[in-house]
Design an enzyme around this catalytic site. Structure first.
Site, short mmCIF file in Angstrom:
data_model
loop_
_atom_site.label_atom_id
_atom_site.label_comp_id
_atom_site.label_asym_id
_atom_site.label_seq_id
_atom_site.Cartn_x
_atom_site.Cartn_y
_atom_site.Cartn_z
N GLU A 100 0.90 -1.15 0.00
CA GLU A 100 0.00 0.00 0.00
C GLU A 100 0.94 1.20 0.00
O GLU A 100 1.86 1.28 0.82
CB GLU A 100 -0.88 0.00 1.25
CG GLU A 100 -1.96 -1.06 1.24
CD GLU A 100 -3.01 -0.83 0.17
OE1 GLU A 100 -3.26 0.33 -0.19
OE2 GLU A 100 -3.59 -1.82 -0.34
N THR A 150 11.45 3.12 0.38
CA THR A 150 11.23 4.54 0.13
C THR A 150 12.11 5.42 1.01
O THR A 150 12.53 4.99 2.10
CB THR A 150 9.74 4.86 0.42
OG1 THR A 150 9.55 6.27 0.41
CG2 THR A 150 9.31 4.35 1.79
N ASP A 151 12.31 6.67 0.56
CA ASP A 151 13.06 7.62 1.40
C ASP A 151 12.24 8.11 2.60
O ASP A 151 12.78 8.72 3.51
CB ASP A 151 13.54 8.82 0.56
CG ASP A 151 12.42 9.60 -0.12
OD1 ASP A 151 11.24 9.26 0.06
OD2 ASP A 151 12.74 10.57 -0.84
N GLU A 152 10.92 7.84 2.58
CA GLU A 152 10.07 8.35 3.67
C GLU A 152 10.42 7.73 5.01
O GLU A 152 10.04 8.26 6.06
CB GLU A 152 8.59 8.10 3.37
CG GLU A 152 8.17 8.71 2.06
CD GLU A 152 6.72 9.16 2.02
OE1 GLU A 152 6.03 9.08 3.03
OE2 GLU A 152 6.31 9.61 0.94
N TYR A 176 2.10 5.04 6.69
CA TYR A 176 2.75 4.41 5.52
C TYR A 176 4.25 4.28 5.74
O TYR A 176 4.83 3.20 5.57
CB TYR A 176 2.47 5.26 4.26
CG TYR A 176 3.41 4.95 3.12
CD1 TYR A 176 3.37 3.72 2.46
CD2 TYR A 176 4.38 5.87 2.70
CE1 TYR A 176 4.26 3.43 1.42
CE2 TYR A 176 5.26 5.59 1.66
CZ TYR A 176 5.19 4.36 1.03
OH TYR A 176 6.07 4.06 0.01
N LYS A 180 6.57 0.86 6.07
CA LYS A 180 7.72 0.56 5.19
C LYS A 180 9.00 0.44 6.03
O LYS A 180 9.83 -0.44 5.76
CB LYS A 180 7.88 1.66 4.14
CG LYS A 180 6.81 1.71 3.08
CD LYS A 180 6.73 0.48 2.19
CE LYS A 180 7.90 0.33 1.24
NZ LYS A 180 7.70 -0.80 0.29
N LYS A 215 -1.82 10.43 -6.69
CA LYS A 215 -0.53 11.02 -6.37
C LYS A 215 -0.44 12.39 -7.06
O LYS A 215 -1.10 12.62 -8.08
CB LYS A 215 0.61 10.11 -6.84
CG LYS A 215 0.51 8.66 -6.34
CD LYS A 215 0.94 8.51 -4.89
CE LYS A 215 0.65 7.14 -4.31
NZ LYS A 215 1.51 6.08 -4.76
#
Ligand code: NAD
Ligand code: DAU
Length: 353
Positions: A100, A150-152, A176, A180, A215
């Site tokens: 997701e 992801t960079d998040e 989210y 991750k 997005k």
């Protein structure tokens, strides 16, 4: 293409320990990866995707008659299915995209994110470990579990902070990002505890074909075409680091081919832009394409900010550049040209939105 069937037994026998298993290959990045993979090589792909709202078989229309692609509709958390696919197809690698992926959805309903990103990745790791442990020496040595992240996971940067590197401490801020980050930690633990040969890539914001229009960039294009408001969260000064999806896919292919077991690689385009700059650039393209509706910037509407909205992301891709020889090819400005073509193809007069 279609559910795995007896016809595909030959695929498994002929290509054992050569083919790859991709998860989430009907989504935005996964479908770009599968198309690029088959365009640049000859190794077959088994594509496991649950086809949630974000998965779309139209993304794979170009390979619908390609016998090198086997599509299986199913859930990564379905351990019996994953075990059966691994035994049947004997992949030399798993490339794990399924997730997701939309921050706003994770704020409104985090449960799915924990289920797929965390529990699903755990299930996949468990089955990968069981499969890998039983392999003969050579394919066991060559096996890779490539985890696409992801960079998040690194949280938010202040304006003056250096870009994220592989040693930046994790500080995820949204459900989210936390899901991750948790999956990244599981992958790390499976390498350190069990020796599973993993590679993790952490990438910045992608743009390009087949992105779901929730997005920022595809949403803005679609709304502009419909003459609807272009929503900008907060003051529009949040910064993202944009990378063309094809460059991301190439980075993953390079990390799969040459990445060292247990390593992580940051992938990014050195293309930091504020959201308002991105939206203004899209509006300028739309003005060229539909001058009768110009200026599209009149549709820009500042709306309530996203809760916990990360201020700035920036990736330092120095490690993958130095160690694996990868470089982003597409400049964000040149991609505007790409978008012109894309807009014309997808939303042109013969194909109205
Ligand atoms: P997406 O939402 O477009 O696609 C996700 C795909 O996974 C869909 O096809 C969906 O059907 C499938 N899927 C979801 N749950 C599943 C499950 N339980 N079992 C099997 N399939 C399932 O996502 P995306 O933007 O293509 O992102 C792909 C990966 O890359 C994600 O792991 C994401 O975290 C990561 N990533 C995305 C970006 C970006 O900018 N989009 C940047 C960096 C990393
Ligand atoms: O950084 C990588 C991440 O990039 C990926 O891990 C995620 O899967 C992907 O969705 C993306 O996350 P973002 O939250 O950065 O992407 P999104 O397109 O949702 O938003 C980009 C920026 O634009 C963000 O600062 C929020 C803002 N925004 C977004 C939407 C949808 C708006 O201002 N208005 C909007 O309507």
């Amino acid at each position: 293409m279609g559910a795995a069937s007896n016809a595909h037994h030959t695929t498994s026998r002929r290509h054992g320990h050569q083919l790859i298993l991709v998860t989430g290959g009907a989504g935005f990045i996964g479908s770009n990866f599968v198309l690029d993979w088959l365009a640049t090589g000859n190794t077959p792909v088994v594509n496991l995707d649950r086809l949630t709202y974000a998965g779309n078989l139209h993304n794979l229309a170009a390979i619908k008659d390609d016998s090198r692609h086997v599509f299986v509709r199913g859930d990564i958390a379905d351990r019996a299915l994953v075990a059966a696919l691994l035994q049947r197809y004997q992949p030399r690698a798993i490339v794990h995209f399924a997730a997701e992926s939309h921050v706003d959805r994770s704020i409104h309903g985090p449960a799915e994110f924990i289920q797929t990103n965390l529990v699903g990745t755990f299930a996949l790791l468990e089955e990968a470990r069981a499969y890998w442990s039983g392999l003969p020496h050579a394919p066991r040595e060559a096996f890779r579990f490539l985890h696409v992240s992801t960079d998040e996971v690194y949280g938010s940067l202040a304006a003056e902070d250096p870009a994220f590197s592989e040693s930046t401490p994790y500080a995820p801020n949204s459900p989210y990002a936390a899901s991750k980050a948790g999956s990244d930690h599981l992958v790390r633990a499976y390498h350190h505890t069990y020796g599973l040969p993993t590679v993790t890539t952490n990438c910045s914001n992608n743009y390009g074909p087949f992105q779901f229009p929730e997005k920022l960039i595809p949403l803005i294009i679609l709304n502009a075409f419909r003459d609807k408001a272009l929503p900008i969260y907060g003051d529009g000064r949040n910064v993202r680091d944009w990378l063309y999806v094809g460059d991301h896919c190439e980075g993953i292919r390079v990390a799969l081919a040459r990445g060292l077991s247990g390593e992580t690689y940051n992938i990014g385009g050195r293309a930091e832009r504020t959201n308002i700059d991105v939206v203004t650039a899209v509006c300028a393209i739309m003005d060229e394409h539909r001058p009768q509706n110009a200026p599209h910037s009149r549709l820009i509407t500042y709306v309530k900010d996203r809760p916990g909205h990360d201020r700035r992301y920036a990736i330092d891709p120095g490690k993958i550049e130095r160690e694996l020889g990868w470089r982003p090819r597409q400049r964000f400005e040149d991609a505007s040209g790409e978008y012109r073509t894309w807009v014309a193809t997808n939303y042109g007069e013969r194909n109205p939105a």
